[in-house]
Design an enzyme around this catalytic site. Structure first.
Site, short mmCIF file in Angstrom:
data_model
loop_
_atom_site.label_atom_id
_atom_site.label_comp_id
_atom_site.label_asym_id
_atom_site.label_seq_id
_atom_site.Cartn_x
_atom_site.Cartn_y
_atom_site.Cartn_z
N ARG A 146 -36.69 20.43 -86.38
CA ARG A 146 -38.27 20.21 -85.25
C ARG A 146 -37.85 19.43 -83.11
O ARG A 146 -39.36 19.65 -83.08
CB ARG A 146 -38.74 18.80 -85.69
CG ARG A 146 -39.73 19.30 -87.15
CD ARG A 146 -39.63 18.05 -88.31
NE ARG A 146 -39.01 17.01 -88.67
CZ ARG A 146 -39.18 17.27 -90.06
NH1 ARG A 146 -39.14 18.49 -90.35
NH2 ARG A 146 -38.03 16.20 -89.92
N PHE A 148 -46.82 27.66 -92.44
CA PHE A 148 -46.24 26.69 -94.49
C PHE A 148 -46.20 26.11 -93.34
O PHE A 148 -44.75 25.24 -93.85
CB PHE A 148 -44.54 28.12 -94.52
CG PHE A 148 -45.15 28.96 -95.19
CD1 PHE A 148 -45.60 29.30 -96.23
CD2 PHE A 148 -44.26 30.03 -94.24
CE1 PHE A 148 -45.83 31.27 -96.21
CE2 PHE A 148 -44.56 31.55 -94.24
CZ PHE A 148 -45.26 32.01 -95.78
N ALA A 206 -51.29 32.31 -96.28
CA ALA A 206 -50.11 32.57 -95.16
C ALA A 206 -50.19 33.85 -95.17
O ALA A 206 -50.38 34.75 -94.00
CB ALA A 206 -48.99 32.11 -95.41
N ASP A 236 -41.57 28.79 -91.47
CA ASP A 236 -41.03 27.92 -92.58
C ASP A 236 -41.28 28.86 -94.32
O ASP A 236 -41.35 27.13 -94.93
CB ASP A 236 -40.85 27.08 -92.66
CG ASP A 236 -39.29 25.91 -93.19
OD1 ASP A 236 -38.76 26.18 -93.61
OD2 ASP A 236 -40.07 24.67 -92.67
N CYS A 293 -34.84 28.89 -96.95
CA CYS A 293 -34.34 27.99 -97.60
C CYS A 293 -33.51 28.13 -98.91
O CYS A 293 -33.06 27.02 -100.32
CB CYS A 293 -35.14 26.72 -97.61
SG CYS A 293 -36.44 26.45 -98.64
N1 SAH Z 1 -42.40 23.49 -92.69
C1 SAH Z 1 -42.65 22.21 -93.77
C2 SAH Z 1 -42.11 22.80 -95.06
C3 SAH Z 1 -42.80 23.78 -95.64
S1 SAH Z 1 -42.35 23.75 -97.11
C4 SAH Z 1 -42.33 20.80 -93.00
O1 SAH Z 1 -41.62 21.22 -92.10
O2 SAH Z 1 -42.32 19.86 -93.13
C5 SAH Z 1 -43.37 25.71 -98.09
C6 SAH Z 1 -44.61 25.22 -97.23
O3 SAH Z 1 -45.40 26.35 -97.85
C7 SAH Z 1 -45.20 23.75 -98.67
O4 SAH Z 1 -46.26 23.10 -97.84
C8 SAH Z 1 -46.62 24.76 -99.82
O5 SAH Z 1 -47.13 24.90 -99.97
C9 SAH Z 1 -46.84 26.33 -98.74
N2 SAH Z 1 -47.37 27.53 -98.93
C10 SAH Z 1 -46.41 28.38 -99.88
N3 SAH Z 1 -46.69 29.18 -100.44
C11 SAH Z 1 -47.60 29.75 -99.02
C12 SAH Z 1 -48.78 30.90 -99.14
N4 SAH Z 1 -48.80 31.60 -99.43
N5 SAH Z 1 -49.54 30.37 -97.53
C13 SAH Z 1 -49.42 28.97 -97.43
N6 SAH Z 1 -48.90 28.59 -97.70
C14 SAH Z 1 -47.77 28.53 -98.64
#
Ligand code: SAH
Length: 393
Positions: free
Chosen positions: A209, A225, A277, A297, A337
């Protein structure tokens, strides 16, 4: 104490202090052992190898507590390990009240995760051994951290593999408020410790970040994400021209809105897109949208060796879509991850995505998890987060 006798030749990893005994390495169990019981691990020739927690339902049949034959596994043991873990977290750049206190195997406490958010310690007990010693661990944590409350978030799916049911609630002290506020450098975030992902926040991305913030000035940023907006808020604080959050969960996006408000970055135009996404990125590509900085992410795409190939396709697709959205000179921060995804394989998948997109890119940095999420040198599985910072020409 029951003994777990392992097959000839299968002691090698234990001699290298890798703490897991897989079911396929076990020759037999001598004596009676129930889930979470402490057992002795011995070689086929009778050599003592370690003392660990038995987990009959898991493919990881024993997780070793100690490689020292004189070390007993009791309340004092957990107090000692927890005190050492806490002391090991005083590192430059790691905020005192927004840090991982215990990182499982790295701290000699397999199955235990503890994150500190302001005055609350939030724990995950993810294996039969730590489940058995929950009371001792909670007592020691309350005493050593001095936190107002110790809260449990053992509602992760992996518990099922251990034959454990999901659990959450107060273990010691006070009930946490609905949202706990943490500070991370110039940023503040609200953490939903009761219902957020894992323990509530992705502390492991702290350094990344900061790096996003450092590169954000004047850029149009896509935070894909987004979860509760961490990267986007950091970018806005770093002087981004515009921030777009893309996230499938409405609850997470709601908190992203509140986090934006908390950081007083209203001057930065910010959009919250609740969408899948993959579909949304395609739509943006077709509409000819351009960003100067994209963060990708995604959640863990691979949770078993069998799913690795499918995971690679997922990472490739999403990186390909992102590569096409980048303006000339644009930056991509891309992460995985999945512990099963090796850094070199991830780099190859991302390289393939850029090739397919017809874009040349430079790798400016290889990224990983923050230092309060360490991995033991003899337990490479602990290094799960990997990322790349790329710049397209
Ligand atoms: N970048 C964030 C953590 C991401 S965790 C941080 O730093 O805090 C992954 C995220 O992707 C989750 O919030 C989940 O709800 C979302 N997610 C999972 N599948 C998804 C999709 N197909 N489209 C959009 N978001 C998605």
């Amino acid at each position: 104490m029951a003994e777990i006798v392992i097959l000839p030749g299968r002691e090698k990893s234990l001699l290298r202090r890798h703490p897991w005994v897989f079911s396929g390495a076990v020759a037999r169990v001598e004596g009676r052992a129930r889930p979470g019981d402490t057992v002795e691990v011995v070689s086929a020739k009778g050599r003592w190898l370690g003392r660990g927690a038995f987990s009959p339902e898991s493919n990881i049949r024993v997780r070793v507590w100690t490689f020292d034959p004189k070390e007993a596994v009791d309340a004092a043991f957990f107090r000692r390990r927890l005190a050492a873990a806490l002391a090991a977290r005083d590192l430059p750049g790691v905020p005192p009240a927004a840090r991982r206190l215990v990182a499982a195997e790295a701290d000699g406490l397999p199955g235990l995760i503890v994150d500190r958010y302001a005055d609350f310690a939030v724990c995950q007990f993810l294996a039969a051994g730590v489940e058995r010693y929950k009371a001792e661990i909670a007592d020691a944590l309350a005493e050593l951290t001095g936190c107002a409350g110790i809260y449990e978030r053992s509602d992760a799916e992996v518990r099922a593999k251990e034959g454990l049911t999901p659990l959450s609630g107060v273990l010691r002290g006070a009930e946490p408020p609905d949202l706990v506020e943490i500070e991370e450098g110039p940023a503040r975030y609200l953490v939903d410790v009761r219902a957020g992902h894992k323990t509530g926040f992705y502390l492991d991305q702290r350094d990344n970040r900061r790096l996003v913030a450092a590169h954000a000035a004047g850029r149009r940023v896509l935070n894909c994400f987004a979860y509760t907006g961490g990267f986007g808020v950091a970018a806005a604080l770093g002087g981004a021209r515009e921030v777009v959050h893309l996230e499938a969960s409405a609850a997470a996006l709601d908190l992203a809105r509140r986090n934006t408000a908390l950081n007083q970055v209203e001057q930065v135009p910010t959009t919250y897109l609740e969408a899948d996404a993959f579909a949304k990125l395609r739509e943006m590509r077709d509409a000819g949208e351009r960003f100067h900085l994209v963060v990708l992410d995604p959640p863990k795409f691979a949770d078993s060796k069998a799913s690795l190939e499918r995971a690679c396709r997922g990472y490739k697709d999403v990186n390909l879509l992102a590569a096409r959205l980048l303006a000339p000179g644009g930056l991509l921060f891309t992460f995985s991850c999945s512990g099963l995804m090796e850094p070199d394989l991830f780099a190859k998948v991302v390289a393939d995505a850029f090739l397919d997109a017809g874009r040349d890119a430079l790798v400016l940095a290889r990224l990983s998890q923050a230092a309060d999420h360490p991995a033991s040198a003899s337990f490479p599985e602990g290094s799960y987060l990997k990322g790349l910072l790329l710049r397209v020409s």
